[in-house]
Motif scaffolding. Sequence first.
Motif, PDB file in Angstrom:
ATOM      1  N   LEU A  59       0.838  -1.203   0.000  1.00 52.72           N
ATOM      2  CA  LEU A  59       0.000   0.000   0.000  1.00 52.72           C
ATOM      3  C   LEU A  59       0.871   1.250   0.000  1.00 52.72           C
ATOM      4  N   GLY A  60       0.428   2.269  -0.720  1.00 56.61           N
ATOM      5  CA  GLY A  60       1.198   3.509  -0.809  1.00 56.61           C
ATOM      6  C   GLY A  60       0.427   4.708  -0.291  1.00 56.61           C
ATOM      7  N   LEU A  61       0.947   5.874  -0.589  1.00 54.46           N
ATOM      8  CA  LEU A  61       0.306   7.111  -0.150  1.00 54.46           C
ATOM      9  C   LEU A  61      -0.613   7.640  -1.245  1.00 54.46           C
ATOM     10  N   SER A  62      -1.630   8.376  -0.821  1.00 54.30           N
ATOM     11  CA  SER A  62      -2.659   8.782  -1.775  1.00 54.30           C
ATOM     12  C   SER A  62      -2.168   9.796  -2.798  1.00 54.30           C
ATOM     13  N   ASN A  63      -1.185  10.609  -2.455  1.00 56.26           N
ATOM     14  CA  ASN A  63      -0.798  11.662  -3.403  1.00 56.26           C
ATOM     15  C   ASN A  63      -0.039  11.121  -4.613  1.00 56.26           C
ATOM     16  N   GLY A  64       0.556   9.951  -4.479  1.00 51.65           N
ATOM     17  CA  GLY A  64       1.186   9.345  -5.644  1.00 51.65           C
ATOM     18  C   GLY A  64       2.609   8.879  -5.389  1.00 51.65           C
ATOM     19  N   ALA A  71       6.289   9.144  -5.509  1.00 54.26           N
ATOM     20  CA  ALA A  71       7.075  10.388  -5.436  1.00 54.26           C
ATOM     21  C   ALA A  71       7.957  10.643  -6.669  1.00 54.26           C
ATOM     22  N   PRO A  72       8.664   9.635  -7.192  1.00 51.87           N
ATOM     23  CA  PRO A  72       9.497   9.937  -8.368  1.00 51.87           C
ATOM     24  C   PRO A  72       8.665  10.430  -9.567  1.00 51.87           C
ATOM     25  N   LEU A  73       7.460   9.899  -9.711  1.00 51.81           N
ATOM     26  CA  LEU A  73       6.619  10.362 -10.816  1.00 51.81           C
ATOM     27  C   LEU A  73       6.167  11.810 -10.572  1.00 51.81           C
ATOM     28  N   GLN A  74       5.844  12.124  -9.321  1.00 50.08           N
ATOM     29  CA  GLN A  74       5.479  13.514  -9.009  1.00 50.08           C
ATOM     30  C   GLN A  74       6.623  14.461  -9.369  1.00 50.08           C
ATOM     31  N   GLU A  75       7.836  14.087  -8.962  1.00 52.40           N
ATOM     32  CA  GLU A  75       9.008  14.930  -9.238  1.00 52.40           C
ATOM     33  C   GLU A  75       9.218  15.079 -10.748  1.00 52.40           C
ATOM     34  N   TYR A  76       9.047  13.975 -11.445  1.00 51.39           N
ATOM     35  CA  TYR A  76       9.238  14.003 -12.890  1.00 51.39           C
ATOM     36  C   TYR A  76       8.223  14.944 -13.537  1.00 51.39           C
ATOM     37  N   LEU A  77       6.983  14.870 -13.089  1.00 55.77           N
ATOM     38  CA  LEU A  77       5.950  15.728 -13.673  1.00 55.77           C
ATOM     39  C   LEU A  77       6.241  17.194 -13.391  1.00 55.77           C
ATOM     40  N   VAL A  78       6.768  17.468 -12.201  1.00 56.44           N
ATOM     41  CA  VAL A  78       7.154  18.839 -11.867  1.00 56.44           C
ATOM     42  C   VAL A  78       8.162  19.352 -12.893  1.00 56.44           C
ATOM     43  N   SER A  79       9.167  18.527 -13.202  1.00 55.03           N
ATOM     44  CA  SER A  79      10.203  18.971 -14.142  1.00 55.03           C
ATOM     45  C   SER A  79       9.631  19.096 -15.557  1.00 55.03           C
ATOM     46  N   GLN A  80       8.709  18.202 -15.930  1.00 55.79           N
ATOM     47  CA  GLN A  80       8.131  18.276 -17.265  1.00 55.79           C
ATOM     48  C   GLN A  80       7.242  19.506 -17.408  1.00 55.79           C
ATOM     49  N   MET A  81       6.462  19.777 -16.364  1.00 55.35           N
ATOM     50  CA  MET A  81       5.562  20.920 -16.444  1.00 55.35           C
ATOM     51  C   MET A  81       6.367  22.213 -16.490  1.00 55.35           C
ATOM     52  N   ALA A  82       7.533  22.222 -15.833  1.00 59.29           N
ATOM     53  CA  ALA A  82       8.379  23.419 -15.861  1.00 59.29           C
ATOM     54  C   ALA A  82       8.744  23.778 -17.292  1.00 59.29           C
ATOM     55  N   LEU A  83       8.901  22.761 -18.147  1.00 57.25           N
ATOM     56  CA  LEU A  83       9.231  23.006 -19.552  1.00 57.25           C
ATOM     57  C   LEU A  83       8.165  23.827 -20.258  1.00 57.25           C
ATOM     58  N   GLU A  99       2.283  20.073  -4.967  1.00 60.39           N
ATOM     59  CA  GLU A  99       1.195  20.673  -5.741  1.00 60.39           C
ATOM     60  C   GLU A  99       0.745  19.739  -6.856  1.00 60.39           C
ATOM     61  N   VAL A 100       1.124  18.468  -6.745  1.00 57.03           N
ATOM     62  CA  VAL A 100       0.772  17.479  -7.764  1.00 57.03           C
ATOM     63  C   VAL A 100       0.115  16.271  -7.101  1.00 57.03           C
ATOM     64  N   LEU A 101      -0.990  15.835  -7.663  1.00 53.88           N
ATOM     65  CA  LEU A 101      -1.646  14.605  -7.217  1.00 53.88           C
ATOM     66  C   LEU A 101      -1.764  13.669  -8.411  1.00 53.88           C
ATOM     67  N   GLY A 155      -3.061   9.690 -14.645  1.00 47.81           N
ATOM     68  CA  GLY A 155      -3.134  11.104 -14.965  1.00 47.81           C
ATOM     69  C   GLY A 155      -2.698  11.908 -13.754  1.00 47.81           C
ATOM     70  N   TRP A 156      -2.793  13.237 -13.850  1.00 42.95           N
ATOM     71  CA  TRP A 156      -2.406  14.031 -12.689  1.00 42.95           C
ATOM     72  C   TRP A 156      -3.134  15.372 -12.639  1.00 42.95           C
ATOM     73  N   ILE A 157      -3.076  15.965 -11.461  1.00 45.51           N
ATOM     74  CA  ILE A 157      -3.633  17.296 -11.237  1.00 45.51           C
ATOM     75  C   ILE A 157      -2.517  18.155 -10.657  1.00 45.51           C
ATOM     76  N   ALA A 158      -2.369  19.390 -11.171  1.00 38.52           N
ATOM     77  CA  ALA A 158      -1.470  20.350 -10.537  1.00 38.52           C
ATOM     78  C   ALA A 158      -2.317  21.528 -10.078  1.00 38.52           C
ATOM     79  N   ALA A 159      -2.166  21.898  -8.817  1.00 37.73           N
ATOM     80  CA  ALA A 159      -2.997  22.959  -8.240  1.00 37.73           C
ATOM     81  C   ALA A 159      -2.317  23.488  -6.982  1.00 37.73           C
ATOM     82  N   PRO A 160      -2.770  24.630  -6.471  1.00 40.00           N
ATOM     83  CA  PRO A 160      -2.168  25.163  -5.246  1.00 40.00           C
ATOM     84  C   PRO A 160      -2.252  24.151  -4.095  1.00 40.00           C
ATOM     85  N   PRO A 161      -1.308  24.222  -3.146  1.00 35.05           N
ATOM     86  CA  PRO A 161      -1.234  23.214  -2.085  1.00 35.05           C
ATOM     87  C   PRO A 161      -2.540  22.976  -1.322  1.00 35.05           C
ATOM     88  N   VAL A 162      -3.292  24.008  -1.033  1.00 33.14           N
ATOM     89  CA  VAL A 162      -4.510  23.788  -0.251  1.00 33.14           C
ATOM     90  C   VAL A 162      -5.512  22.970  -1.056  1.00 33.14           C
TER      91      VAL A 162
END
Lengths: 506, 506
Positions: free
Chosen positions: A160-165, A167-179, A188-190, A339-346
Motif C-alpha cells: 500500500l502507498g500514499l494517496s498523493n502518488g 514520489a518519483p513520478l510527481q518529481e518528474y511531472l514537476v520537471s516536465q511541467m516546468a518546460l 502541488e501534484v496529485l 493522470g495528474w492534477i497540478a494545483a495550489p497546495p490547499v
Amino acid sequence: MFIELDRESRIPLYTQIVDQVRDMIESGTLGAGDRLPANRELAKALGVNRTTVTTAYAELVADGLVSSEVGRGTFVNDIPVKIKKQADGARTQPSPMPWNALLTEQNRNSWISGVLHQRPGEETISFAYSLPQAELFPLDDFRRSVDRVLRKEGRVLLQLGLSNGYAPLQEYLVSQMALSGIRANADEVLITNGCQQSLDLIRRILVGPGDEIAIENPTYPGALSVFCGGTNKFVSVPVGERGMDLDVLEDVLSQRRIKLIYTIPSFHNPTGATMDTEARRRLIELAARHRVPVVEDDIYREMRYEGAALPSLKALDRYGLVIYINSFSKVGFPGLRVGWIAAPPVVISHLNRAKEEIDLHASLLTQAAIYEFSRRGLLAKHIKRVKKVYAQHRDIMLEALERYFPEEAAWDKPEGGMAVWVRLPERLSADQILVRSAEQGVIFSPGHYFYSSQPQQNMMRLSFTMTPPALIEEGIKRLGGVVKNCLSLVKKQRAASAADTFCALV
Amino acid sequence: MFIELDRESRIPLYTQIVDQVRDMIESGTLGAGDRLPANRELAKALGVNRTTVTTAYAELVADGLVSSEVGRGTFVNDIPVKIKKQADGARTQPSPMPWNALLTEQNRNSWISGVLHQRPGEETISFAYSLPQAELFPLDDFRRSVDRVLRKEGRVLLQLGLSNGYAPLQEYLVSQMALSGIRANADEVLITNGCQQSLDLIRRILVGPGDEIAIENPTYPGALSVFCGGTNKFVSVPVGERGMDLDVLEDVLSQRRIKLIYTIPSFHNPTGATMDTEARRRLIELAARHRVPVVEDDIYREMRYEGAALPSLKALDRYGLVIYINSFSKVGFPGLRVGWIAAPPVVISHLNRAKEEIDLHASLLTQAAIYEFSRRGLLAKHIKRVKKVYAQHRDIMLEALERYFPEEAAWDKPEGGMAVWVRLPERLSADQILVRSAEQGVIFSPGHYFYSSQPQQNMMRLSFTMTPPALIEEGIKRLGGVVKNCLSLVKKQRAASAADTFCALV
C-alpha cells in the motif's frame, strides 16, 4: 461416503449428489467437521464429469451445509436441523429485492454507453474514439520498463502507498511541467487514475449542492457526466474557432455566481479549436476578477502537428486560480489509467483526502512503469513518432473529406488533437447516418453526445488517430457515400413535400 | 542572440537572462517564431549552470513570451506589445484565490490522515496497519506473470478498455466465488480499484441525500469516511463477540427506514469477531423482511488460521439482496489496487455506469497481471504460505500480550484476520499511549478511529501481519511497558486526587 447415481433418472446427476449428501448430513451419517472427498476423487469414483461434482458442492455450500476452503477441502458445517428446514422452506418462495426502487437515478443517454461501448468488429473502420493507435505502442520498451521497476523495488510497488502518488513520478511531472512554464512543487501534484477521475475529484471538493459551473458547449462527454448529470447546475458557454466565447463568459460571470469554469483550451474536444495566448490571458483575468477557479484540461497539449506551442492557462496564472489536469492516456497508454492534477497546495491537500476516500491511491505499479518509461526518454521518443504518424492521418482524412464529402459539409483543419469536427447540412442527422454507415462497416461519434445543452444533430466527430492510414481514406469514402445518399434523399423529399425532418428516412 | 551577464550584480543570473531576452523581444530583435538556443548551448556559451537557463526559459514561458516544446526547442511567441505590458502590470499585485472559502468541507479527524500517513522509520516496529508482510511477496513469480501478459496481449492491455473489467479476470472470479458457494455470472461482477472504491461506488448508486444506513460500530475507517462523513445519516449497530448485534439491528430495522446495511461478517475489522452461520442466516432474513440491501465486506475471508470456513452472506442469500465486495489487497498485493463487487445484474449495471463516470475503468495491466498470477495457481500457493506465517505472527503476539501486558487489559483470540483488538482499563487513552510508544519506536492504531459513534479511547488495534516474528515480541514488550507505566501513573494519580482523567499525563 456412499453415493449411488441413477443415470436413467430425469433428476440431474449433480442434484442427486446434493440430495444424498444432504440426507447423510440430516441423518447424522456425516457430522460437523467431516471432510467430503475432493472433487476429483468423487468425480472419478462416480464416473462423472468433475464439473458435476463442483456444481453439487457449490449448491451444498450455498445451502450452508458444507464449506469449501481453497487448498484444504470441503467440510460439513455444524448446523442445527431447525435452521436447515427453515432455509429450505424459505428457498421455495424467495422474494427478490426491489432494486429498481432502491437505486438512485442515472442519466441513461450518455456518450459512454452510446459510443464508447460500441465495440467495432474486426473489419469495422472506426472514427469513433480519440484514442492512440495501438499498433504504435512500443511494447518491448514498455515491458522492459515494467520489468525494471519490479526488479528494483517490487516490494514497495506491491505494498500500500500514499494517496498523493509515487514520489518519483510527481518529481518528474514537476520537471516536465516546468518546460511548459508551469511552476509547481511536488506537493502541488496529485497522481490520479486519469483525467476522468481528476474531474470527479475536483467536483467533489469544489461543487456543492446548488453550485453552478460554467462549461464549454460542446465539450468532452466525460466532463458532462461529472458536471452536468442529475441535479447539477451549469451554464453552457459556446465554443467558436478561437475556443470558448469569452464575451459570453464575461456576461455569465457578471450575472451569475459561478463556482468553476471547465475548459479545454488546446485542441478542444470535440471541435479542435485552440485559444490563442491573448484569449488565454483574458480568460485568466476574467476568472481572477470574479474569483472563479478554472479547470484546465490540457490532455491534447502534446498532440500539436503544426504551429508553435502556446502557454497553458496554468503557466499564465499569477493568481493561483487554475487547476491543471493532464494524463498519459493520449500521449501514451490509456489502458494504464494514469493522470495528474497540478494545483495550489490547499487544493491538492483537499484532493488528496478525496482520493483517499474514493480509492486510497492509484496503482503504484502503473505509476512506476510510466515513470520509468518516461524517465528513460522512451515517452518523448514515442510522442515524436506518433505525432508524425497522426499528422499524416489528419492530412489523409482532410484530403478524403474534400474528395468524398458533399460540398454542403464543413470543417476546420485542426492544428492538433485527434479528431475533425464536421458540420453537415442542418437537415441531416448524424445518428441516422451512423446507423447506415455502420452497415457499411464505418463508425464515428455523433456530435450531439458532446453538448451540455441544445445538442446539434448534424455534427459528427471523426477521430483520425486510431485507424491506420490505408483505412482512413476507405472509411471516409464509404461515409461520404452515406452522407451524400442521405442528403439527396432529404432534398428529394423536401422537393416532394414540405416536410423538413429526416424522420421519413428511418 | 547576445546576452551579457553581470556576475557581480545582486540580480540573479537567471533574471538577467530573462530581462535581456524580454528586451530583445520587445525591441523586435527577436521576432515571432524565432528559436532560442537550446538550454545546453546557452548554458555553455554563458558559462552558467544549465538549471539557470532552464529556470530563465521557464519564466519566459510563464510570461507567455516564448513556448517550449519537448524535442523541438523554445520559440518566441507572437504577442502584441499591449498585452505584454498589461501582463507585467497585473503581475506586480496578483491577488491570490480565496480557496478556503471555495472548498467544500471535509472531515479532518480521520484514520487515514491520523494513522495511514504515519510513515514509520526504518527502525519503527509497526502494529498500525493490517497489511501483508512485503518480505513475503513472491516477486519473481509476479514479475513473470506481468511479463507474460504484456507479451501475450500488450496492445490490448495498454489501450482503453471497458468499465466492467478485464473479462478473463471476471470469469476467474466467478469460478473462485463458486468454490465458496456464490453463484454469479460474469455480468454480475465488476472489477474495481479495491474495496475502498467499491464502497464509494455502492454509496453513489444507493445512498441519496437524507438516506440513512446501518453500520457496525466499530468498523473499517475507510467505510466511515464513505458512509458517515459530512451530512450522511447513519445508525451505529454494536459489534460483539459474534459480530453485529442482530437484536439491535432488528430494532433499528423495525423503527427506521434503513437504506443499506454494511457489515464485515468474517474477522471483522477491527474486532476480529466472526458471525456464525446461524447469525448469518438471521441477518439475511432480517434484511429480506425489511427489503434492505446488505453490503458484505469479505476482504479477510481467506485469512482463516483455524476452524472451518463459513458460508458468506452472499452464498446464503436467496433474495438477491447482498452486494458482495472483496479484493486482492489482503491475500495479494495492496499496491496494485484491484478488487471486485458481485451483485445482481441490475445493481452491477448501475455500478458500471458509476465506474465509467469516476474513472472509466481499472487499469488493465494490473487486472491482467493478478489474473495471470492467480490462474497459474501462484496466488493459492502464496495464500497457503502467508496463512501459515500469519498464524505464527498471531500466536507470537498473543503470547507476548499475555506476558507483557497488564492483567487489566483484555482481548479475544481471533480465528483469522490481521489484528488483535485490545481493551485497556477505561482510564487509559490509546492516543496518549501511542505518543509514548512511538518514542520507544512502536506504533499501532488507536481504537477510536474505528468508531462511527461513541468512540472508545481505551481500545487499540494491534495488527500482526506486517511485522516479522522477531520484532513482534520486542514490540509488544515495549508497548506493554508503556501501558503498565501509564496504568501505574493513573493509579497513583487517582490515589492522590479525585481526578479521573488522563490529562495530567500529557
